[in-house]
Write a protein that holds these residues in place. Structure first.
Motif, PDB file in Angstrom:
ATOM      1  N   ILE A   5       0.832  -1.202   0.000  1.00  0.00           N
ATOM      2  CA  ILE A   5       0.000   0.000   0.000  1.00  0.00           C
ATOM      3  C   ILE A   5       0.870   1.257   0.000  1.00  0.00           C
ATOM      4  O   ILE A   5       0.499   2.283  -0.589  1.00  0.00           O
ATOM      5  N   ASP A   6       2.047   1.204   0.629  1.00  0.00           N
ATOM      6  CA  ASP A   6       2.977   2.338   0.578  1.00  0.00           C
ATOM      7  C   ASP A   6       3.356   2.643  -0.862  1.00  0.00           C
ATOM      8  O   ASP A   6       3.381   3.801  -1.293  1.00  0.00           O
ATOM      9  N   LEU A   7       3.686   1.590  -1.620  1.00  0.00           N
ATOM     10  CA  LEU A   7       4.080   1.781  -3.016  1.00  0.00           C
ATOM     11  C   LEU A   7       2.928   2.345  -3.839  1.00  0.00           C
ATOM     12  O   LEU A   7       3.129   3.210  -4.700  1.00  0.00           O
ATOM     13  N   ALA A   8       1.712   1.856  -3.592  1.00  0.00           N
ATOM     14  CA  ALA A   8       0.555   2.351  -4.334  1.00  0.00           C
ATOM     15  C   ALA A   8       0.344   3.834  -4.076  1.00  0.00           C
ATOM     16  O   ALA A   8       0.074   4.613  -5.007  1.00  0.00           O
ATOM     17  N   TYR A   9       0.480   4.263  -2.841  1.00  0.00           N
ATOM     18  CA  TYR A   9       0.345   5.688  -2.517  1.00  0.00           C
ATOM     19  C   TYR A   9       1.447   6.502  -3.179  1.00  0.00           C
ATOM     20  O   TYR A   9       1.200   7.585  -3.717  1.00  0.00           O
ATOM     21  N   LEU A  10       2.679   6.010  -3.128  1.00  0.00           N
ATOM     22  CA  LEU A  10       3.788   6.757  -3.723  1.00  0.00           C
ATOM     23  C   LEU A  10       3.623   6.891  -5.231  1.00  0.00           C
ATOM     24  O   LEU A  10       3.865   7.964  -5.800  1.00  0.00           O
ATOM     25  N   LEU A  11       3.209   5.815  -5.893  1.00  0.00           N
ATOM     26  CA  LEU A  11       2.967   5.908  -7.332  1.00  0.00           C
ATOM     27  C   LEU A  11       1.876   6.931  -7.626  1.00  0.00           C
ATOM     28  O   LEU A  11       1.998   7.746  -8.540  1.00  0.00           O
ATOM     29  N   SER A  12       0.814   6.888  -6.854  1.00  0.00           N
ATOM     30  CA  SER A  12      -0.274   7.845  -7.027  1.00  0.00           C
ATOM     31  C   SER A  12       0.218   9.271  -6.808  1.00  0.00           C
ATOM     32  O   SER A  12      -0.131  10.191  -7.554  1.00  0.00           O
ATOM     33  N   GLU A  13       1.053   9.457  -5.792  1.00  0.00           N
ATOM     34  CA  GLU A  13       1.601  10.779  -5.490  1.00  0.00           C
ATOM     35  C   GLU A  13       2.422  11.320  -6.658  1.00  0.00           C
ATOM     36  O   GLU A  13       2.445  12.518  -6.913  1.00  0.00           O
ATOM     37  N   SER A 182       1.421   9.945 -17.375  1.00  0.00           N
ATOM     38  CA  SER A 182       1.558  10.341 -15.984  1.00  0.00           C
ATOM     39  C   SER A 182       1.225  11.823 -15.858  1.00  0.00           C
ATOM     40  O   SER A 182       1.564  12.627 -16.732  1.00  0.00           O
ATOM     41  N   THR A 183       0.575  12.177 -14.781  1.00  0.00           N
ATOM     42  CA  THR A 183       0.261  13.591 -14.544  1.00  0.00           C
ATOM     43  C   THR A 183       1.409  14.293 -13.844  1.00  0.00           C
ATOM     44  O   THR A 183       1.361  15.494 -13.627  1.00  0.00           O
ATOM     45  N   GLY A 184       2.429  13.538 -13.470  1.00  0.00           N
ATOM     46  CA  GLY A 184       3.565  14.111 -12.758  1.00  0.00           C
ATOM     47  C   GLY A 184       3.279  14.184 -11.271  1.00  0.00           C
ATOM     48  O   GLY A 184       2.163  13.955 -10.823  1.00  0.00           O
ATOM     49  N   PRO A 185       4.313  14.511 -10.497  1.00  0.00           N
ATOM     50  CA  PRO A 185       4.137  14.574  -9.051  1.00  0.00           C
ATOM     51  C   PRO A 185       3.053  15.566  -8.659  1.00  0.00           C
ATOM     52  O   PRO A 185       2.913  16.622  -9.268  1.00  0.00           O
ATOM     53  N   THR A 186       2.286  15.196  -7.655  1.00  0.00           N
ATOM     54  CA  THR A 186       1.237  16.065  -7.147  1.00  0.00           C
ATOM     55  C   THR A 186       1.848  17.029  -6.136  1.00  0.00           C
ATOM     56  O   THR A 186       2.463  16.610  -5.163  1.00  0.00           O
TER      57      THR A 186
END
Length: 198
Positions: A5-13, A182-186
């Protein structure tokens, strides 16, 4: 320690579209307590992981209870449109004979119980690899393994299946569509903290 779940959040971020699928997308502390691999950091990790899972939908992190069979994973990779981050038991990943025995045992256990089994093996070593393609000729997958000197390596299909379905993995996979922009970093608005910190 790092959980899927950490990786999923980081990818989303970082603006990467992905979907986290797992046989057990929950945090049942009791089911991990018998594992030597998780013992050292379990108490510290449990609260964080539970919060991340509970807030996933609100934070636009896609989490779904599901698994992929060996055939489904093969077919997905044959389409050449998805990268897959897989949680594997590193002790089985490059040991074909042990992996074959473990695959048979895992299949029998899964059939008997009808669900993922909790991690109990003291030999389990959780590790993430990136599945990038197929090698049809040799009957396996092309895998990027950051723990190896030859980072891109070949893994037989039955070996990967045993390693990713081993006790302790919950068959966690993160599916990343290759061709989605990718939308790029949020960048959080002033006064707000990044998603992974929230």
């Amino acid at each position: 320690s790092v959980w899927t779940i950490d990786l999923a959040y980081l990818l989303s971020e970082f603006g990467v579209t992905c979907e986290f699928i797992s046989a057990a997308p929950t945090m049942d502390v009791a089911s991990y307590s018998g594992s030597a691999f998780y013992a050292e950091s379990l108490a510290e990790d449990a609260g964080r992981v539970q919060r991340l899972l509970a807030k996933a939908a609100q934070e636009n992190v896609v989490v779904r209870k599901a698994t992929l069979s060996a055939a489904e994973l093969w077919n997905l990779m044959s389409e050449e449109e998805t990268l897959v981050i897989a949680l594997v038991d590193a002790t089985l990943l490059h040991n074909r004979a042990a992996a074959s025995r473990a695959a048979a045992a895992a299949a029998a256990a899964a059939a008997a119980k009808g669900k993922a089994t909790p991690p109990s093996s003291v030999n389990y070593l959780g590790h993430y690899v990136l599945i990038v393609g197929l090698d049809d000729g040799r009957g396996g997958f092309v895998v990027n393994d950051p723990a190896r000197d030859d980072e891109r390596t070949f893994v037989h299909a039955e070996t990967l299946e045993a390693a990713r379905c081993a006790e302790g993995t919950d068959q966690d996979l993160i599916l990343v569509p290759i061709y989605e922009q990718s939308t790029g970093p949020t960048v959080p608005p002033p006064g707000e903290v990044p998603k992974i910190v929230r």
